[in-house]
Design a protein around this motif. Sequence first.
Motif, PDB file in Angstrom:
ATOM      1  N   PRO A  81      -1.939 -20.344  24.296  1.00  0.00           N
ATOM      2  CA  PRO A  81      -0.706 -19.584  24.067  1.00  0.00           C
ATOM      3  C   PRO A  81       0.129 -19.470  25.336  1.00  0.00           C
ATOM      4  CG  PRO A  81      -2.610 -18.399  23.186  1.00  0.00           C
ATOM      5  CD  PRO A  81      -3.139 -19.531  24.032  1.00  0.00           C
ATOM      6  N   ALA A  82       1.433 -19.306  25.161  1.00  0.00           N
ATOM      7  CA  ALA A  82       2.313 -19.035  26.288  1.00  0.00           C
ATOM      8  C   ALA A  82       2.156 -17.581  26.742  1.00  0.00           C
ATOM      9  CB  ALA A  82       3.766 -19.312  25.905  1.00  0.00           C
ATOM     10  N   VAL A  83       1.960 -16.705  25.781  1.00  0.00           N
ATOM     11  CA  VAL A  83       1.859 -15.271  26.099  1.00  0.00           C
ATOM     12  C   VAL A  83       0.400 -14.930  26.375  1.00  0.00           C
ATOM     13  CG1 VAL A  83       2.175 -12.940  25.185  1.00  0.00           C
ATOM     14  CG2 VAL A  83       3.914 -14.697  24.761  1.00  0.00           C
ATOM     15  N   GLN A  84       0.171 -14.320  27.541  1.00  0.00           N
ATOM     16  CA  GLN A  84      -1.197 -14.076  27.998  1.00  0.00           C
ATOM     17  C   GLN A  84      -1.404 -12.594  28.305  1.00  0.00           C
ATOM     18  OE1 GLN A  84      -1.919 -16.503  31.419  1.00  0.00           O
ATOM     19  NE2 GLN A  84      -1.111 -18.374  30.486  1.00  0.00           N
ATOM     20  N   PRO A  85      -2.541 -12.053  27.915  1.00  0.00           N
ATOM     21  CA  PRO A  85      -2.801 -10.637  28.193  1.00  0.00           C
ATOM     22  C   PRO A  85      -3.067 -10.374  29.678  1.00  0.00           C
ATOM     23  CG  PRO A  85      -4.637 -11.628  26.977  1.00  0.00           C
ATOM     24  CD  PRO A  85      -3.608 -12.696  27.136  1.00  0.00           C
TER      25      PRO A  85
ATOM     26  N   LEU B   4       6.768 -13.589  34.798  1.00  0.00           N
ATOM     27  CA  LEU B   4       7.595 -12.839  33.854  1.00  0.00           C
ATOM     28  C   LEU B   4       6.677 -11.912  33.064  1.00  0.00           C
ATOM     29  CD1 LEU B   4      10.592 -12.758  32.869  1.00  0.00           C
ATOM     30  CD2 LEU B   4       9.874 -14.224  30.986  1.00  0.00           C
TER      31      LEU B   4
ATOM     32  N   ILE C 268       5.705  -8.830  30.516  1.00  0.00           N
ATOM     33  CA  ILE C 268       6.209  -8.434  29.192  1.00  0.00           C
ATOM     34  C   ILE C 268       5.370  -7.272  28.693  1.00  0.00           C
ATOM     35  CG2 ILE C 268       6.644  -9.245  26.829  1.00  0.00           C
ATOM     36  CD1 ILE C 268       6.413 -12.113  27.810  1.00  0.00           C
TER      37      ILE C 268
ATOM     38  N   ASP D 267       4.394  -5.498  24.999  1.00  0.00           N
ATOM     39  CA  ASP D 267       4.579  -5.688  23.561  1.00  0.00           C
ATOM     40  C   ASP D 267       4.921  -4.355  22.906  1.00  0.00           C
ATOM     41  OD1 ASP D 267       2.248  -4.284  23.216  1.00  0.00           O
ATOM     42  OD2 ASP D 267       1.157  -5.889  22.188  1.00  0.00           O
ATOM     43  N   ARG D 268       4.982  -4.323  21.568  1.00  0.00           N
ATOM     44  CA  ARG D 268       5.439  -3.108  20.872  1.00  0.00           C
ATOM     45  C   ARG D 268       4.486  -1.949  21.077  1.00  0.00           C
ATOM     46  NH1 ARG D 268       6.213  -4.888  14.997  1.00  0.00           N
ATOM     47  NH2 ARG D 268       6.487  -2.690  14.535  1.00  0.00           N
ATOM     48  N   HIS D 269       3.247  -2.254  21.451  1.00  0.00           N
ATOM     49  CA  HIS D 269       2.292  -1.179  21.720  1.00  0.00           C
ATOM     50  C   HIS D 269       2.218  -0.845  23.207  1.00  0.00           C
ATOM     51  CE1 HIS D 269       1.093  -1.639  17.581  1.00  0.00           C
ATOM     52  NE2 HIS D 269       0.788  -2.910  17.780  1.00  0.00           N
TER      53      HIS D 269
ATOM     54  N   ARG E 112       1.441  -2.718  25.603  1.00  0.00           N
ATOM     55  CA  ARG E 112       0.389  -3.419  26.334  1.00  0.00           C
ATOM     56  C   ARG E 112       1.029  -4.497  27.201  1.00  0.00           C
ATOM     57  NH1 ARG E 112      -3.072  -3.982  20.932  1.00  0.00           N
ATOM     58  NH2 ARG E 112      -1.165  -5.142  20.536  1.00  0.00           N
TER      59      ARG E 112
ATOM     60  N   PHE F  29       1.546  -8.026  29.067  1.00  0.00           N
ATOM     61  CA  PHE F  29       1.362  -9.470  28.905  1.00  0.00           C
ATOM     62  C   PHE F  29       2.247 -10.182  29.922  1.00  0.00           C
ATOM     63  CE2 PHE F  29       0.227  -7.651  24.878  1.00  0.00           C
ATOM     64  CZ  PHE F  29      -0.818  -8.432  24.424  1.00  0.00           C
TER      65      PHE F  29
ATOM     66  N   PHE G  67       4.482 -14.143  30.320  1.00  0.00           N
ATOM     67  CA  PHE G  67       4.775 -15.497  29.834  1.00  0.00           C
ATOM     68  C   PHE G  67       4.116 -16.393  30.870  1.00  0.00           C
ATOM     69  CE2 PHE G  67       8.042 -17.988  27.253  1.00  0.00           C
ATOM     70  CZ  PHE G  67       7.454 -19.212  27.512  1.00  0.00           C
TER      71      PHE G  67
ATOM     72  N   PHE H 245       6.787 -20.578  32.179  1.00  0.00           N
ATOM     73  CA  PHE H 245       7.943 -19.841  32.698  1.00  0.00           C
ATOM     74  C   PHE H 245       7.610 -19.316  34.090  1.00  0.00           C
ATOM     75  CE2 PHE H 245      11.287 -16.824  33.201  1.00  0.00           C
ATOM     76  CZ  PHE H 245      12.291 -17.212  32.333  1.00  0.00           C
TER      77      PHE H 245
ATOM     78  N   LEU I 146      -7.374 -15.381  21.832  1.00  0.00           N
ATOM     79  CA  LEU I 146      -7.111 -14.942  23.203  1.00  0.00           C
ATOM     80  C   LEU I 146      -6.790 -13.459  23.229  1.00  0.00           C
ATOM     81  CD1 LEU I 146      -6.505 -15.414  26.225  1.00  0.00           C
ATOM     82  CD2 LEU I 146      -4.188 -16.053  25.564  1.00  0.00           C
TER      83      LEU I 146
ATOM     84  N   LEU J 129      -2.963 -13.950  19.063  1.00  0.00           N
ATOM     85  CA  LEU J 129      -2.782 -15.052  20.030  1.00  0.00           C
ATOM     86  C   LEU J 129      -3.994 -15.979  19.946  1.00  0.00           C
ATOM     87  CD1 LEU J 129      -1.666 -12.941  23.140  1.00  0.00           C
ATOM     88  CD2 LEU J 129      -0.197 -14.241  21.580  1.00  0.00           C
ATOM     89  N   TYR J 130      -3.766 -17.247  19.679  1.00  0.00           N
ATOM     90  CA  TYR J 130      -4.866 -18.187  19.506  1.00  0.00           C
ATOM     91  C   TYR J 130      -4.659 -19.446  20.331  1.00  0.00           C
ATOM     92  CZ  TYR J 130      -6.531 -15.241  15.824  1.00  0.00           C
ATOM     93  OH  TYR J 130      -7.038 -14.168  15.141  1.00  0.00           O
TER      94      TYR J 130
ATOM     95  N   LEU K 248      10.174  -9.609  20.657  1.00  0.00           N
ATOM     96  CA  LEU K 248       9.537  -9.317  21.939  1.00  0.00           C
ATOM     97  C   LEU K 248      10.618  -9.353  23.018  1.00  0.00           C
ATOM     98  CD1 LEU K 248       6.646  -8.848  23.090  1.00  0.00           C
ATOM     99  CD2 LEU K 248       6.641 -11.258  23.705  1.00  0.00           C
TER     100      LEU K 248
ATOM    101  N   ASP L  25       6.424 -10.137  17.125  1.00  0.00           N
ATOM    102  CA  ASP L  25       5.450  -9.108  17.489  1.00  0.00           C
ATOM    103  C   ASP L  25       5.058  -8.321  16.240  1.00  0.00           C
ATOM    104  OD1 ASP L  25       3.789  -7.632  19.027  1.00  0.00           O
ATOM    105  OD2 ASP L  25       5.339  -6.720  20.277  1.00  0.00           O
TER     106      ASP L  25
ATOM    107  N   ARG M 258       1.018 -13.833  16.164  1.00  0.00           N
ATOM    108  CA  ARG M 258       2.251 -13.414  16.834  1.00  0.00           C
ATOM    109  C   ARG M 258       2.934 -14.626  17.455  1.00  0.00           C
ATOM    110  NH1 ARG M 258       1.465  -8.120  20.370  1.00  0.00           N
ATOM    111  NH2 ARG M 258      -0.265  -9.244  21.306  1.00  0.00           N
ATOM    112  N   GLU M 259       2.165 -15.432  18.183  1.00  0.00           N
ATOM    113  CA  GLU M 259       2.720 -16.678  18.719  1.00  0.00           C
ATOM    114  C   GLU M 259       2.349 -17.789  17.749  1.00  0.00           C
ATOM    115  OE1 GLU M 259       2.120 -17.284  22.938  1.00  0.00           O
ATOM    116  OE2 GLU M 259       2.246 -19.458  22.685  1.00  0.00           O
TER     117      GLU M 259
END
Lengths: 566, 566
Positions: A72-76, A94, A96, A98-100, A102, A104, A106, A139, B35, B39-40, B94, B141, B153-154
Amino acid sequence: MRVSQFFLSTLKEAPSEAELISHRLMLRAGFIKRLGSGLYTWMPLGLRVLRKVEHVVREEMNRAGAIELLMPAVQPAELWQETGRWDVFGPQMLKIKDRHQRDFCFGPTHEEVITDIARREIRSYRQLPLNFYQIQTKFRDEIRPRFGVMRAREFMMKDAYSFHADFASLEQTYQAMYEAYTRIFTRLGLKFRAVAADTGAIGGSGSHEFHVLADSGEDAIAYNPDSDYAANVELAEAVAPAAPRPAALQALSKIPTPGKHSIEEIADFLKISPTQTVKTLIVEGTEGPLALLLRGDHQLNEVKAARLIGQDIRFASEAQVRAVAGCSAGSIGPVGLSIPVIADRAVAAMADFVCGANEDGFHLSGANFGRDLPEPTVADIRNVVAGDPSPDGKGALDICRGIEVGHIFQLRTTYSAAMGCSYLDESGKAQTMEMGCYGIGVSRIVGAAIEQNFDARGMTLPETMAPFLLAIVPVGYQKSEVVRETADNLYRELLQAGIDVLMDDRNERPGVMFADMELIGIPHRVVIGERGLKDGLIEYQGRRDEAARTIPVAETGVFLTNMLAT
Amino acid sequence: MRVSQFFLSTLKEAPSEAELISHRLMLRAGFIKRLGSGLYTWMPLGLRVLRKVEHVVREEMNRAGAIELLMPAVQPAELWQETGRWDVFGPQMLKIKDRHQRDFCFGPTHEEVITDIARREIRSYRQLPLNFYQIQTKFRDEIRPRFGVMRAREFMMKDAYSFHADFASLEQTYQAMYEAYTRIFTRLGLKFRAVAADTGAIGGSGSHEFHVLADSGEDAIAYNPDSDYAANVELAEAVAPAAPRPAALQALSKIPTPGKHSIEEIADFLKISPTQTVKTLIVEGTEGPLALLLRGDHQLNEVKAARLIGQDIRFASEAQVRAVAGCSAGSIGPVGLSIPVIADRAVAAMADFVCGANEDGFHLSGANFGRDLPEPTVADIRNVVAGDPSPDGKGALDICRGIEVGHIFQLRTTYSAAMGCSYLDESGKAQTMEMGCYGIGVSRIVGAAIEQNFDARGMTLPETMAPFLLAIVPVGYQKSEVVRETADNLYRELLQAGIDVLMDDRNERPGVMFADMELIGIPHRVVIGERGLKDGLIEYQGRRDEAARTIPVAETGVFLTNMLAT
């Protein structure tokens, strides 16, 4: 593809924002379209080029045994916190929420994500080595995005990560990647060099950058035109002169040099070459000041000097210089100095040199080591210059500029240790994996290739990455039946032969069509017109050819198919 | 590909997080790796499937004349502010701030970006129509991501956007996309339906959803098994019964129904079918309360009813019901009501029905329109049920569940008008472009296909999207020379014929290899063992075949090549 069914959108003038030729040409050719700072849409024509690069990269990675996946592009944030990079990566990342709420990011790179996968998926030494790669959107929030796709914020990267039971296995895969990269850039028709890079704490042969050679490159590279030696200028070794130090011939004498401070001023004033002068720099050492000696025409290499003295280079202040040498910086010299002296290898081979006299307004001439001052400590502390002997002993170095398009790196256990990525060895004992990583700037390659391949009329792309291999330009396609029929027949014949052909079936003036086909860098072109057809001839011209040649219509299909089919 | 050079990582048990069979199987087969929430990572095996779907989508989009480009994932807020969607899109978007605190989002869709490109690139009617598409990573999201890649999500999406000079041209491209989608899902071997979707203000045939039929689908679909009619249950027309209303035979009579309120209770109590009863719902109309009549076994369709009365459905409160009918909700009936009455078409065809008596504890039987109460206003206000006549007049409807994998939509000028996307017509006048948009959930298709194609042993994927077309399973590859040689020869022969073959060269027990090849859904398998080879035979079995059959070794290559080469 027919132009009428494609989207061609060329410009006469490039937008003023573009500095580099590649950026200007990509905008003019309609390869890319700016969406925002460092954000570009790959328009249909540009995307074809990008995909061709991607194709070559994928083929060679597969050939080298790497296995493709897609992360994934989005990483925790949690993974980045495990390695500590969440806090140290800096504003290029970059971040980010999320809606909760948390955290992340890019992904600017994927070491953490792949190491997390490896520690969960790989149990045994029997599964190793493994080399995973992906071709994926990254990114990096550059503070000043520029040069179009060369330093964009969102870009396409091939990133590979290998996992090993031991260092020997890592070295093997590293070598395989070195060779795969060499094949990739060779197949893409690029002039490039693999450059030994600074590996920081790791040392050894643990990192190479692959640079496309271009005047606009941001990095200076020392390379041997006669061998494959290349290194960043800052890392290239300046080897000792082959000839031994000449015998001292002159007597030491003090010369008034009123108002002359710089090497240029002294050399001019004394009518000698700067190569006969020695400049003395006072820097702070770990145990007091040190003097560094360089030949007048050479530059200090701060990376080498810092490594030698064990700390970053800090130059002595005006007051410190006066305390040590009794004069201002313009008149320092090594003769009579009471602090340790380190001479560059080139200086150590000099005799009868000119240097400061440690007295304002005076220099010494005819200075010689071992007679007028002690033999110094000798080290490599300068930047190489064009003409220096190549460290591989095979001729002389040249200096050029390069655009970094690839980087291979022996990570060793930096990430695997931090994230507990281990395997069970033959005796059932947990061992930390060795890791390598291997990146290619896929989208950057397009820009870098254009920097190497252009002329006044536009791009001159290599066949492997041109948007189309061949253009058919019928003059009067809409008006002349014989032209249309001949063009259509040839178009069909080439399509059937699997040749990537663009047919310009627009109702445009020939000059417009020629200019467009040249601007967008199509390597081969045939022109079909009524006049030539009367004699049974059509025109062929390669994009880099000086002139066109005529070919009998009946032979054109075979001629082109033989030339272009791979 | 040889398993020893690939990455196969299957699990005996699926992680407990997975609810759906496709999610469980994708985790067990090592297609994907989680992930984070929604996110996978697409692991090597799963990525092969994803790429095969992508390939079919790309081929058919190209065939339909769409032109591929690639837009950035990160989009500036300004464009979304032009259409007003920055504020109304909601928390699914997002939102991101860059290092300069400027607003961006990770694009959930690309109408704004492509419309911005079109307004800058398209000048003249001569350039129209144009249909651009991309296959690209999106982020939404979701408040509750689930079902693996089905509601991630992604995710990977194919999104296309077409631009037109007039509505007729839009309709033409819309139809071409409808046909392209039909070809895509057919080639992918999916059981699917194109479903007329709610187009809100646009109306007409302006939107279709493409659903893969599967019990686990989130949407209920009414479809005709004997034709291509299909619609969301909420939108499917409930046509009037073919037979006219029977004559009234019974007298109206009031029956005590103490403590019986629901249709089920009344029908049980009176020993009649719910189809002989009428239920009466009181809702708020724009000019006072209204009564809606439904057959006892039917459900109100709030979408249809809302459209009819011109506002969202709000049911009357207990007090409002008592004010109107003089009883509680369980005893309302249409006889004697003084408010407007709207009867569903099915109710209008009933005679001698049972309904509430507008008196607590009593119902009426033998009620008839035109005799006991006025003829009502008649409309379609109910959900269709299985067995209803198909609106296309070709048999009866069935109800199933579907997973939405595609959506085509006539946007008309919603975005082009808001963003000033216009072209110059033949008379040189600026006109707003008509637009269409066409999406396919590329990654979702993988999950949806598995929901349709599995058995107790794992996936039974269609050939067009299986990770490999054929598995060679040599029994004793590492031990038996004749097995190894036969397997290697066949492997080479099939590779040369361009067949996508996986050779299981692991040192595993046959049962483990069989189970893995079945779990990951490879459609064809040959088993090579010493015992069979003694008789010159190898075993072939299709993934859906009941049993294996033997084939002479010498004929195997030809047999497989003929069967599998396309």
